[in-house]
Design an enzyme around this catalytic site. Structure first.
Site, PDB file in Angstrom:
ATOM      1  N   ARG A  30      43.727  45.647  47.311  1.00  0.00           N
ATOM      2  CA  ARG A  30      44.773  45.335  46.329  1.00  0.00           C
ATOM      3  C   ARG A  30      44.248  44.297  45.319  1.00  0.00           C
ATOM      4  O   ARG A  30      43.982  44.600  44.174  1.00  0.00           O
ATOM      5  CB  ARG A  30      46.035  44.838  47.054  1.00  0.00           C
ATOM      6  CG  ARG A  30      47.322  45.025  46.277  1.00  0.00           C
ATOM      7  CD  ARG A  30      47.491  44.086  45.115  1.00  0.00           C
ATOM      8  NE  ARG A  30      47.408  42.680  45.540  1.00  0.00           N
ATOM      9  CZ  ARG A  30      47.292  41.666  44.708  1.00  0.00           C
ATOM     10  NH1 ARG A  30      47.251  41.870  43.410  1.00  0.00           N
ATOM     11  NH2 ARG A  30      47.194  40.438  45.161  1.00  0.00           N
ATOM     12  N   ASP A  31      44.059  43.074  45.769  1.00  0.00           N
ATOM     13  CA  ASP A  31      43.682  41.992  44.851  1.00  0.00           C
ATOM     14  C   ASP A  31      42.322  42.261  44.204  1.00  0.00           C
ATOM     15  O   ASP A  31      42.086  41.913  43.051  1.00  0.00           O
ATOM     16  CB  ASP A  31      43.639  40.654  45.618  1.00  0.00           C
ATOM     17  CG  ASP A  31      44.070  39.474  44.761  1.00  0.00           C
ATOM     18  OD1 ASP A  31      44.148  39.631  43.542  1.00  0.00           O
ATOM     19  OD2 ASP A  31      44.311  38.392  45.319  1.00  0.00           O
ATOM     20  N   HIS A  56      45.741  31.749  50.918  1.00  0.00           N
ATOM     21  CA  HIS A  56      45.137  32.809  50.088  1.00  0.00           C
ATOM     22  C   HIS A  56      44.405  32.115  48.944  1.00  0.00           C
ATOM     23  O   HIS A  56      45.022  31.384  48.182  1.00  0.00           O
ATOM     24  CB  HIS A  56      46.264  33.709  49.560  1.00  0.00           C
ATOM     25  CG  HIS A  56      45.844  34.704  48.517  1.00  0.00           C
ATOM     26  ND1 HIS A  56      45.739  36.051  48.776  1.00  0.00           N
ATOM     27  CD2 HIS A  56      45.524  34.553  47.203  1.00  0.00           C
ATOM     28  CE1 HIS A  56      45.373  36.687  47.666  1.00  0.00           C
ATOM     29  NE2 HIS A  56      45.231  35.806  46.698  1.00  0.00           N
ATOM     30  N   CYS A  71      37.863  40.088  36.054  1.00  0.00           N
ATOM     31  CA  CYS A  71      38.066  41.058  34.993  1.00  0.00           C
ATOM     32  C   CYS A  71      36.821  41.066  34.121  1.00  0.00           C
ATOM     33  O   CYS A  71      36.363  40.016  33.684  1.00  0.00           O
ATOM     34  CB  CYS A  71      39.290  40.659  34.168  1.00  0.00           C
ATOM     35  SG  CYS A  71      39.485  41.616  32.674  1.00  0.00           S
TER      36      CYS A  71
HETATM   37 ZN    ZN Z   1      45.017  36.502  44.684  1.00  0.00          ZN
END
Ligand code: ZN
Length: 297
Positions: free
Chosen positions: A11-12, A202, A235
């Protein structure tokens, strides 16, 4: 001593990649991580596919992940619509999320903090007992718009979150990777002493402080951690942005500290290599590049 590790690369790690990662490739990564012994994973996100096209196939990925023995599947949910989809699809653990700071919540979710809180509070009330909840609090330590979060302000908000449900797990998230280990230790210790051992950490490795922050949280009594195999994320169009603290680095550290992780080192490295080789992914972490660590596999 044992640590609970939750894998977040599906996901992340994949979410920021520009081109769509084929569903089969996502499922192959989930399977490789499970084969390494991973028993808890954030497999996707029920968000608007227009806002985040990369997560449009979360339902299919979840279906495949649910076939894997003993795997607890978390799906992220920011609102009521996502919650309804999660109920229908049957996730093991609901991954609610919002930001502790107003600026990031507005930018990320296009709602005020109070709007998100009210919505998520009603979702917590409506969640069946059979479904576990993880409440992720982004920017607990630092916000890209508001800077370092004062500890009193963070604790004030955590107090409100924890009162929603006594069994719910709460993650203090270092979304920008800018938390200091001393800050992480103080906040984690204080949260655990006030509200018990229900907290997870996290973190991202943007400034190279990911492992130091995990170690600090562990010392403060935290026993549940998110990390991402291959350290993928960031990114390609935002220089300097990086992914989660690499799972294999965290596992190496915990093994070195004599803490049980339940993971097979050789298979974990293979899964981390697989994550790092996803086209468009920016890998992070250190141990994948250390010959002696590879030889230990
Ligand atoms: Zn994160």
């Amino acid at each position: 001593m044992k640590v609970t590790l939750s894998e977040v690369s599906p996901r992340d790690g994949l979410q920021p990649i520009q081109g769509f990662v084929p569903t089969e490739q996502k499922i192959a990564l989930v399977r490789a991580l499970h084969a390494a012994g991973m028993r808890r994973m954030e497999v996707g996100s029920f968000v608007s596919p227009r806002a985040i096209p990369q997560m449009a196939d979360t339902r299919e990925v979840l279906e495949a992940a649910k076939q894997l023995d003993g795997l607890e599947c978390t799906v992220l949910v920011p609102n009521r619509r996502g919650f309804d989809t999660a109920l229908e699809a049957g996730v093991d653990r609901l991954g609610l999320f919002m930001s502790l700071t107003e600026g990031h919540n507005k930018a990320n979710l296009n709602r005020t903090r109070e709007e998100s809180f009210a919505d998520l509070a009603s979702i917590v009330r409506d969640t069946p007992d059979s479904m576990k909840i993880r409440f992720n609090l982004s920017c607990t330590f630092h916000c890209p718009f508001e800077g370092v979060v004062p500890e009193s302000a963070a604790l004030e908000f955590v107090e409100r979150i924890q009162s929603l449900n006594p069994r719910m797990e709460i993650a203090l998230c270092d979304t920008t990777g800018n938390a200091g280990p001393d800050q992480v230790a103080r906040l984690m210790r204080e949260a655990i002493s006030r509200w018990g051992s229900r907290f997870a950490f996290h973190g991202h490795d943007t400034y190279g402080m990911g492992l130091a922050n995990i170690a600090a949280a562990w010392e403060a009594g935290c026993r549940v951690f998110d990390a991402g195999s291959g350290g993928i994320g960031g990114c390609p169009y935002a220089p300097g942005a990086t992914g989660n603290t690499a799972m294999e680095d965290a596992v190496w550290m915990f093994r070195r500290m004599g803490v049980e992780t339940g993971l097979d080192w050789k298979r974990l490295l293979a899964a981390a290599d697989q994550a790092a080789s996803v086209p468009g992914a920016l890998p992070g972490g250190r141990v994948r590049g250390v010959p002696a660590a590879r030889a230990a596999a």
